[in-house]
Scaffold this motif. Structure first.
Motif, PDB file in Angstrom:
ATOM      1  N   HIS A  33      14.341 -11.681  -6.992  1.00 29.09           N
ATOM      2  CA  HIS A  33      13.757 -12.985  -6.684  1.00 29.09           C
ATOM      3  C   HIS A  33      12.642 -13.371  -7.654  1.00 29.09           C
ATOM      4  O   HIS A  33      11.920 -14.350  -7.407  1.00 29.09           O
ATOM      5  CB  HIS A  33      13.204 -12.980  -5.263  1.00 29.09           C
ATOM      6  CG  HIS A  33      14.251 -12.852  -4.196  1.00 29.09           C
ATOM      7  ND1 HIS A  33      15.170 -13.848  -3.943  1.00 29.09           N
ATOM      8  CD2 HIS A  33      14.528 -11.842  -3.319  1.00 29.09           C
ATOM      9  CE1 HIS A  33      15.960 -13.474  -2.952  1.00 29.09           C
ATOM     10  NE2 HIS A  33      15.595 -12.263  -2.555  1.00 29.09           N
ATOM     11  N   SER A  34      12.469 -12.594  -8.739  1.00 32.91           N
ATOM     12  CA  SER A  34      11.412 -12.860  -9.726  1.00 32.91           C
ATOM     13  C   SER A  34      10.046 -12.959  -9.055  1.00 32.91           C
ATOM     14  O   SER A  34       9.255 -13.872  -9.338  1.00 32.91           O
ATOM     15  CB  SER A  34      11.713 -14.140 -10.503  1.00 32.91           C
ATOM     16  OG  SER A  34      12.943 -14.040 -11.180  1.00 32.91           O
ATOM     17  N   LEU A  35       9.769 -12.022  -8.177  1.00 33.20           N
ATOM     18  CA  LEU A  35       8.530 -12.035  -7.405  1.00 33.20           C
ATOM     19  C   LEU A  35       7.646 -10.865  -7.828  1.00 33.20           C
ATOM     20  O   LEU A  35       8.094  -9.713  -7.876  1.00 33.20           O
ATOM     21  CB  LEU A  35       8.855 -11.966  -5.907  1.00 33.20           C
ATOM     22  CG  LEU A  35       7.705 -12.160  -4.925  1.00 33.20           C
ATOM     23  CD1 LEU A  35       8.196 -12.928  -3.701  1.00 33.20           C
ATOM     24  CD2 LEU A  35       7.163 -10.803  -4.460  1.00 33.20           C
ATOM     25  N   PHE A  36       6.384 -11.148  -8.129  1.00 37.06           N
ATOM     26  CA  PHE A  36       5.449 -10.118  -8.569  1.00 37.06           C
ATOM     27  C   PHE A  36       4.967  -9.274  -7.387  1.00 37.06           C
ATOM     28  O   PHE A  36       4.746  -9.784  -6.290  1.00 37.06           O
ATOM     29  CB  PHE A  36       4.239 -10.775  -9.246  1.00 37.06           C
ATOM     30  CG  PHE A  36       3.184  -9.805  -9.688  1.00 37.06           C
ATOM     31  CD1 PHE A  36       3.366  -9.005 -10.800  1.00 37.06           C
ATOM     32  CD2 PHE A  36       2.001  -9.688  -8.977  1.00 37.06           C
ATOM     33  CE1 PHE A  36       2.384  -8.112 -11.209  1.00 37.06           C
ATOM     34  CE2 PHE A  36       1.012  -8.801  -9.371  1.00 37.06           C
ATOM     35  CZ  PHE A  36       1.210  -8.009 -10.489  1.00 37.06           C
ATOM     36  N   VAL A  37       4.798  -7.966  -7.639  1.00 35.25           N
ATOM     37  CA  VAL A  37       4.330  -7.033  -6.616  1.00 35.25           C
ATOM     38  C   VAL A  37       3.081  -6.322  -7.132  1.00 35.25           C
ATOM     39  O   VAL A  37       3.093  -5.728  -8.211  1.00 35.25           O
ATOM     40  CB  VAL A  37       5.408  -5.987  -6.273  1.00 35.25           C
ATOM     41  CG1 VAL A  37       4.863  -4.973  -5.264  1.00 35.25           C
ATOM     42  CG2 VAL A  37       6.665  -6.664  -5.728  1.00 35.25           C
ATOM     43  N   CYS A  38       2.005  -6.386  -6.357  1.00 31.76           N
ATOM     44  CA  CYS A  38       0.777  -5.671  -6.704  1.00 31.76           C
ATOM     45  C   CYS A  38       0.659  -4.428  -5.819  1.00 31.76           C
ATOM     46  O   CYS A  38       0.715  -4.528  -4.592  1.00 31.76           O
ATOM     47  CB  CYS A  38      -0.441  -6.569  -6.498  1.00 31.76           C
ATOM     48  SG  CYS A  38      -2.000  -5.787  -6.978  1.00 31.76           S
ATOM     49  N   ILE A  39       0.522  -3.287  -6.451  1.00 34.94           N
ATOM     50  CA  ILE A  39       0.304  -2.046  -5.700  1.00 34.94           C
ATOM     51  C   ILE A  39      -1.186  -1.930  -5.422  1.00 34.94           C
ATOM     52  O   ILE A  39      -1.998  -1.730  -6.326  1.00 34.94           O
ATOM     53  CB  ILE A  39       0.811  -0.822  -6.480  1.00 34.94           C
ATOM     54  CG1 ILE A  39       2.328  -0.946  -6.720  1.00 34.94           C
ATOM     55  CG2 ILE A  39       0.476   0.465  -5.734  1.00 34.94           C
ATOM     56  CD1 ILE A  39       2.918   0.195  -7.525  1.00 34.94           C
ATOM     57  N   ASP A  40      -1.561  -2.088  -4.168  1.00 34.97           N
ATOM     58  CA  ASP A  40      -2.976  -2.069  -3.786  1.00 34.97           C
ATOM     59  C   ASP A  40      -3.605  -0.707  -4.053  1.00 34.97           C
ATOM     60  O   ASP A  40      -2.932   0.334  -3.999  1.00 34.97           O
ATOM     61  CB  ASP A  40      -3.120  -2.394  -2.299  1.00 34.97           C
ATOM     62  CG  ASP A  40      -3.314  -3.882  -2.052  1.00 34.97           C
ATOM     63  OD1 ASP A  40      -3.557  -4.618  -3.023  1.00 34.97           O
ATOM     64  OD2 ASP A  40      -3.217  -4.306  -0.894  1.00 34.97           O
ATOM     65  N   MET A  41      -4.916  -0.726  -4.305  1.00 36.30           N
ATOM     66  CA  MET A  41      -5.654   0.514  -4.460  1.00 36.30           C
ATOM     67  C   MET A  41      -6.294   0.870  -3.129  1.00 36.30           C
ATOM     68  O   MET A  41      -6.829   0.002  -2.429  1.00 36.30           O
ATOM     69  CB  MET A  41      -6.723   0.376  -5.540  1.00 36.30           C
ATOM     70  CG  MET A  41      -7.381   1.684  -5.924  1.00 36.30           C
ATOM     71  SD  MET A  41      -6.211   2.943  -6.528  1.00 36.30           S
ATOM     72  CE  MET A  41      -5.763   2.249  -8.124  1.00 36.30           C
ATOM     73  N   LYS A  58       0.846  -1.191   0.000  1.00 32.96           N
ATOM     74  CA  LYS A  58       0.000   0.000   0.000  1.00 32.96           C
ATOM     75  C   LYS A  58       0.882   1.243   0.000  1.00 32.96           C
ATOM     76  O   LYS A  58       1.804   1.373   0.809  1.00 32.96           O
ATOM     77  CB  LYS A  58      -0.919   0.008   1.227  1.00 32.96           C
ATOM     78  CG  LYS A  58      -2.100  -0.936   1.104  1.00 32.96           C
ATOM     79  CD  LYS A  58      -3.066  -0.751   2.267  1.00 32.96           C
ATOM     80  CE  LYS A  58      -4.353  -1.535   2.037  1.00 32.96           C
ATOM     81  NZ  LYS A  58      -4.112  -2.983   1.908  1.00 32.96           N
ATOM     82  N   LEU A  59       0.585   2.175  -0.903  1.00 33.55           N
ATOM     83  CA  LEU A  59       1.428   3.356  -1.052  1.00 33.55           C
ATOM     84  C   LEU A  59       1.383   4.264   0.168  1.00 33.55           C
ATOM     85  O   LEU A  59       2.385   4.909   0.498  1.00 33.55           O
ATOM     86  CB  LEU A  59       1.027   4.127  -2.307  1.00 33.55           C
ATOM     87  CG  LEU A  59       1.236   3.377  -3.632  1.00 33.55           C
ATOM     88  CD1 LEU A  59       0.861   4.274  -4.806  1.00 33.55           C
ATOM     89  CD2 LEU A  59       2.672   2.883  -3.771  1.00 33.55           C
ATOM     90  N   THR A  60       0.240   4.316   0.875  1.00 35.53           N
ATOM     91  CA  THR A  60       0.203   5.191   2.047  1.00 35.53           C
ATOM     92  C   THR A  60       1.019   4.616   3.202  1.00 35.53           C
ATOM     93  O   THR A  60       1.388   5.349   4.116  1.00 35.53           O
ATOM     94  CB  THR A  60      -1.236   5.455   2.529  1.00 35.53           C
ATOM     95  OG1 THR A  60      -1.844   4.227   2.945  1.00 35.53           O
ATOM     96  CG2 THR A  60      -2.069   6.092   1.427  1.00 35.53           C
ATOM     97  N   ALA A  61       1.293   3.297   3.150  1.00 32.90           N
ATOM     98  CA  ALA A  61       2.181   2.711   4.162  1.00 32.90           C
ATOM     99  C   ALA A  61       3.634   3.042   3.869  1.00 32.90           C
ATOM    100  O   ALA A  61       4.498   2.924   4.745  1.00 32.90           O
ATOM    101  CB  ALA A  61       2.007   1.196   4.196  1.00 32.90           C
ATOM    102  N   LEU A  62       3.892   3.491   2.632  1.00 28.64           N
ATOM    103  CA  LEU A  62       5.257   3.781   2.196  1.00 28.64           C
ATOM    104  C   LEU A  62       5.529   5.273   2.087  1.00 28.64           C
ATOM    105  O   LEU A  62       6.544   5.685   1.539  1.00 28.64           O
ATOM    106  CB  LEU A  62       5.519   3.097   0.844  1.00 28.64           C
ATOM    107  CG  LEU A  62       5.296   1.576   0.853  1.00 28.64           C
ATOM    108  CD1 LEU A  62       5.462   1.016  -0.554  1.00 28.64           C
ATOM    109  CD2 LEU A  62       6.249   0.885   1.816  1.00 28.64           C
TER     110      LEU A  62
END
Length: 303
Positions: A124-132, A97-101
């Protein structure tokens, strides 16, 4: 609608937050929907789901931090957790979550933190989803995702069908080949920008879902609504779309029977597994979405 609005209001009430977070009964009931308070709890939940053929999206809970120190602390936690996830060998990606960052503090700080997480995930070839999050952050979230995708292929974001503007956002994301997780939306939004009736939200969801299934890059159809799930299955069957071209996503602790049924039928299923000490706002939004969740929590507290 009144119950939903009340619960969403309580999710942001500091006094109620402090009372609930310190209540052992509420903490115990939350474990139905939250894996635990540390990464080890989340990894154990992921292992259990993996054994049933279900993939996982791990979400370290936290949002709307107010200091740079908190934002960098959340970033370091994500980076550390990525290492732990890969060492554990579980089939999982992560949501952030962007507000956590630090988005509420300074956008450049937030983007610096997102970059650090994506660099670690890329190794690590790991996918990251930016939550809305709420509509106050929608445009910035889409813009940041688009910029990050120029450097990191393994990043996507979430779009909410309750918002009028979502089709245009999805069109932009599809054009750039960015993965989208489609949800209905768990925030209270004004009628100037969002549908207020469930039927309208559902109708828009199906329209956006069809668009993503036809043209999207491995979209995530995130819902527990069986009518919509059946519509998705029919759409891919009628249009000759492979079951490997998309995935269904559901929430930890909700409709486990449906999760396992879809997995047994050969569909890709991923369960969103939240963990961390900041579970209260998340839990309140889940109860606002589905009254059955509220009844589950209340019955456990009473027992």
């Amino acid at each position: 609608m009144m119950l939903k609005d009340t619960l969403l209001y309580l999710s942001q009430n500091a006094r109620v937050h402090d009372f609930v977070i310190q209540n052992p009964l509420a903490r115990g009931a939350s474990r139905r929907f939250v894996a635990g308070e540390d990464i080890e709890d989340a990894v154990q939940a992921a292992r259990t789901l993996n054994r049933h053929g279900i993939q996982v999206a791990l979400d370290y809970l936290g949002e709307n931090v107010t200091t740079e120190q908190e934002a960098r602390g959340a970033t370091d936690a994500y980076v550390s957790d990525i290492d732990i996830i890969k060492r554990a060998g579980v089939d999982a990606n992560i949501s952030i979550k962007l507000t956590a960052l630090g988005l509420d503090i300074d956008q450049s700080l937030c983007e610096e933190n997102v970059t650090k997480i994506l660099q670690q995930a890329q190794e690590h070839s790991l996918f990251v989803c930016i939550d809305m999050e709420s509509s106050a952050y929608t445009a910035r979230t889409v813009d940041i995702t688009l910029r990050m995708h120029e450097r990191f292929e393994h990043v996507g974001t979430v779009i909410q069908s309750c918002l009028y503007h979502s089709k245009k956002d999805i069109e932009r994301l599809i054009t750039q080949g960015i993965r989208v997780r489609l949800v209905k939306g768990a925030y209270s939004e004004p009628n100037t920008i969002a549908y207020q009736n469930k039927s309208d939200v559902d109708r828009n969801y199906v329209q956006l879902m069809s668009l993503l299934l036809a043209r999207g890059n491995y979209p995530a159809i995130a819902t527990h609504d069986e009518e919509i799930i059946n519509a998705a299955c029919k759409y891919v069957r009628d249009h000759g779309i492979s079951k490997d071209a998309f995935e269904f996503q559901m929430l930890y602790g909700i409709r486990r029977d449906l999760q396992e049924n879809l997995s047994k039928r050969g569909y890709n299923v991923r369960v969103y597994v939240p963990y961390g000490s900041q579970w209260y706002p998340y839990l309140m939004r889940r109860m606002a979405e589905r009254p059955a969740n509220l009844m589950f929590v209340l019955s456990n507290v009473l027992r």
